[in-house]
Design a protein around this motif. Structure first.
Motif, PDB file in Angstrom:
ATOM      1  N   LEU A   1      90.521  43.015  81.657  1.00 26.45           N
ATOM      2  CA  LEU A   1      90.233  44.130  80.755  1.00 26.45           C
ATOM      3  C   LEU A   1      89.754  43.645  79.388  1.00 26.45           C
ATOM      4  O   LEU A   1      89.003  44.344  78.712  1.00 26.45           O
ATOM      5  CB  LEU A   1      91.474  45.010  80.591  1.00 26.45           C
ATOM      6  CG  LEU A   1      91.868  45.843  81.815  1.00 26.45           C
ATOM      7  CD1 LEU A   1      93.208  46.532  81.580  1.00 26.45           C
ATOM      8  CD2 LEU A   1      90.787  46.879  82.134  1.00 26.45           C
ATOM      9  N   SER A   2      90.170  42.451  79.008  1.00 25.62           N
ATOM     10  CA  SER A   2      89.763  41.920  77.702  1.00 25.62           C
ATOM     11  C   SER A   2      88.269  41.633  77.631  1.00 25.62           C
ATOM     12  O   SER A   2      87.705  41.475  76.541  1.00 25.62           O
ATOM     13  CB  SER A   2      90.549  40.644  77.380  1.00 25.62           C
ATOM     14  OG  SER A   2      90.260  39.633  78.333  1.00 25.62           O
TER      15      SER A   2
ATOM     16  N   LEU B 210      86.030  43.725  78.697  1.00 23.21           N
ATOM     17  CA  LEU B 210      85.353  45.007  78.740  1.00 23.21           C
ATOM     18  C   LEU B 210      85.647  45.824  77.493  1.00 23.21           C
ATOM     19  O   LEU B 210      86.668  45.628  76.830  1.00 23.21           O
ATOM     20  CB  LEU B 210      85.821  45.802  79.971  1.00 23.21           C
ATOM     21  CG  LEU B 210      85.533  45.185  81.340  1.00 23.21           C
ATOM     22  CD1 LEU B 210      86.352  45.884  82.413  1.00 23.21           C
ATOM     23  CD2 LEU B 210      84.039  45.270  81.657  1.00 23.21           C
ATOM     24  N   ASP B 211      84.754  46.767  77.203  1.00 18.94           N
ATOM     25  CA  ASP B 211      85.050  47.733  76.155  1.00 18.94           C
ATOM     26  C   ASP B 211      84.415  49.068  76.528  1.00 18.94           C
ATOM     27  O   ASP B 211      83.720  49.188  77.531  1.00 18.94           O
ATOM     28  CB  ASP B 211      84.559  47.256  74.790  1.00 18.94           C
ATOM     29  CG  ASP B 211      83.066  46.937  74.764  1.00 18.94           C
ATOM     30  OD1 ASP B 211      82.334  47.405  75.675  1.00 18.94           O
ATOM     31  OD2 ASP B 211      82.611  46.222  73.853  1.00 18.94           O
TER      32      ASP B 211
ATOM     33  N   THR C 276      87.829  50.864  84.395  1.00 19.39           N
ATOM     34  CA  THR C 276      88.533  49.771  85.079  1.00 19.39           C
ATOM     35  C   THR C 276      90.038  49.896  84.911  1.00 19.39           C
ATOM     36  O   THR C 276      90.799  49.673  85.867  1.00 19.39           O
ATOM     37  CB  THR C 276      88.044  48.417  84.544  1.00 19.39           C
ATOM     38  OG1 THR C 276      86.624  48.330  84.725  1.00 19.39           O
ATOM     39  CG2 THR C 276      88.719  47.265  85.258  1.00 19.39           C
ATOM     40  N   LYS C 277      90.491  50.247  83.725  1.00 24.55           N
ATOM     41  CA  LYS C 277      91.927  50.415  83.474  1.00 24.55           C
ATOM     42  C   LYS C 277      92.498  51.507  84.380  1.00 24.55           C
ATOM     43  O   LYS C 277      93.590  51.362  84.951  1.00 24.55           O
ATOM     44  CB  LYS C 277      92.169  50.757  82.008  1.00 24.55           C
ATOM     45  CG  LYS C 277      93.650  50.855  81.619  1.00 24.55           C
ATOM     46  CD  LYS C 277      93.785  51.065  80.112  1.00 24.55           C
ATOM     47  CE  LYS C 277      95.224  51.324  79.695  1.00 24.55           C
ATOM     48  NZ  LYS C 277      96.107  50.176  79.982  1.00 24.55           N
TER      49      LYS C 277
ATOM     50  N   TYR D 191      85.780  49.590  80.070  1.00 22.42           N
ATOM     51  CA  TYR D 191      87.213  49.311  79.922  1.00 22.42           C
ATOM     52  C   TYR D 191      88.031  50.473  80.487  1.00 22.42           C
ATOM     53  O   TYR D 191      88.977  50.271  81.260  1.00 22.42           O
ATOM     54  CB  TYR D 191      87.556  49.091  78.449  1.00 22.42           C
ATOM     55  CG  TYR D 191      89.043  48.976  78.170  1.00 22.42           C
ATOM     56  CD1 TYR D 191      89.694  47.753  78.241  1.00 22.42           C
ATOM     57  CD2 TYR D 191      89.793  50.109  77.839  1.00 22.42           C
ATOM     58  CE1 TYR D 191      91.054  47.645  77.984  1.00 22.42           C
ATOM     59  CE2 TYR D 191      91.156  50.014  77.582  1.00 22.42           C
ATOM     60  CZ  TYR D 191      91.776  48.784  77.661  1.00 22.42           C
ATOM     61  OH  TYR D 191      93.133  48.689  77.419  1.00 22.42           O
ATOM     62  N   LYS D 192      87.657  51.695  80.104  1.00 21.99           N
ATOM     63  CA  LYS D 192      88.441  52.865  80.518  1.00 21.99           C
ATOM     64  C   LYS D 192      88.398  53.064  82.032  1.00 21.99           C
ATOM     65  O   LYS D 192      89.434  53.307  82.656  1.00 21.99           O
ATOM     66  CB  LYS D 192      87.929  54.117  79.792  1.00 21.99           C
ATOM     67  CG  LYS D 192      88.211  54.090  78.300  1.00 21.99           C
ATOM     68  CD  LYS D 192      88.135  55.470  77.667  1.00 21.99           C
ATOM     69  CE  LYS D 192      86.731  55.990  77.554  1.00 21.99           C
ATOM     70  NZ  LYS D 192      86.697  57.277  76.801  1.00 21.99           N
TER      71      LYS D 192
END
Length: 350
Positions: A223-224, A226-227, A234-235, A231-232
């Motif tokens: 996750l680090s 991605l943004d 994938t999380k 990010y959202k």
């Protein structure tokens, strides 16, 4: 002879099936029924809407008949040309409610043709025929969950599906004094299908950024890298897969209350991270907080239905006031019903 295939609800594991993840659906006691006979042309009749579509050759119609046409074309890829049929459908499964009426259409069609022509397809192959029809002909890049649930479910069980390996396992569904309910929001926003495919593309882009082939290789450490939306998305997938496994564990240990918490967690992840909810659905879920064990949006999103886990008396205490407030705000009469588990696709006599 008649055939029927059930709709499904997915307890948990939303938007994970096309991302090589885990899902936990079960078939419900709402069905699409099919009466079928050979014909000199292709006839598709819906008893519910009294709509009939007639074709001499198979082609895109941009109607519900495309789900059946897609299945026929997939079967013909395997066995060669087959003769036309007259299909007569009826249903007590709400269309557009996120209960997978499209997969039920596909599965009951493939199952009936398989039975009549004695093709000896397994239930898994029938499910995959429906899945390929929806992806290849209808053009919705769905995962395998809906077709597998409609084909392979057993009464009093949930179906744990690993979309990566396509392995599946029946999990006993003992809810003690709790029941599942469906509340149909009465809305289905038109952007649903296009946004669904956009989510798939975003997930594929996230994998490329991370440098992984499958979400099964993705960990929280990734996750680090991605943004933003990547990010959202994938999380959500990582945490939703974890919720599926925790829900199975809770079922096996009769911890039904914990499942309710996972449902609420799933909803807010779908709202805030995967961004597939909508105002009307969020209104319903918010009103149910602290009044039922759990609730979340189900299906592709942007409308459809809310799945509720509740004791019967608790649900009765909240539903009438919710109906009143929802109608006052949106001028829509909420429909709801209790759902019971069901067997998958089957043949029966009238």
């Amino acid at each position: 002879m008649m055939y029927r295939a059930p709709g499904r609800i997915n307890i948990i594991g939303e938007h994970t099936d096309y991302n090589d993840g885990f899902v936990l659906p079960f078939a419900i006691n709402k069905y699409i029924d099919l009466e079928i006979e050979k014909s000199d042309k292709y006839l598709f009749h819906s008893k519910n809407s009294n709509q009939e579509i007639s074709l001499n050759t198979l082609k895109k119609t941009d109607t519900w008949a495309d789900y059946i046409i897609g299945v026929i074309l997939e079967i013909e890829k395997k066995v060669g040309k087959i003769s036309p049929f007259n299909f007569r459908f009826s249903s007590d499964l709400p269309i557009g409610a996120g209960l997978s009426s499209s997969a039920a259409l596909e599965v009951v069609t493939a199952y009936a043709i398989n039975d009549i022509l004695k093709l000896n397809f397994s239930l898994e192959k029938i499910a995959l025929i429906g899945w390929n029809a929806e992806n290849n002909f209808v053009g919705l890049n769905c995962g395998i969950m809906d077709q597998f649930a409609s084909a392979l479910s057993k009464e009093n069980h949930a179906l744990f599906i690993d979309a990566y390996t396509k392995k599946h396992e029946l999990i006993p569904l003992n809810l003690k004094e709790y029941n599942f309910y469906i509340i149909n929001s009465g809305v289905k926003h038109e952007l649903g299908n296009s946004e669904y495919n956009i989510r798939r593309n975003q997930c594929e882009k996230a994998l490329k950024i991370i440098g992984k082939e499958s979400f099964r290789e993705v960990t929280n450490d990734d996750l680090s890298k991605l943004d933003g939306i990547y990010y959202k998305r994938t999380k959500h997938i990582i945490e939703e897969n974890e919720r599926v496994l925790k829900t199975i564990d809770a079922l096996k240990n009769d911890n039904i209350e914990a499942i309710g918490n996972y449902l609420f967690e799933s909803h807010y992840s779908l709202k805030n991270l995967y961004e597939v909810s909508c105002e009307e659905i969020d209104f319903i879920v918010k009103k149910l907080e602290n009044k039922v064990a759990g609730a979340r949006i189900v299906g592709g999103g942007f409308g459809g239905s809310v799945l509720v886990l509740s004791k019967e008396d608790e649900f009765k205490n909240v539903i009438n006031n919710l109906k009143y407030e929802y109608n006052k705000k949106y001028s829509i009469e909420l429909e709801y019903f209790e759902v019971k588990s069901s067997n998958g696709v089957e043949k029966y006599e009238i």
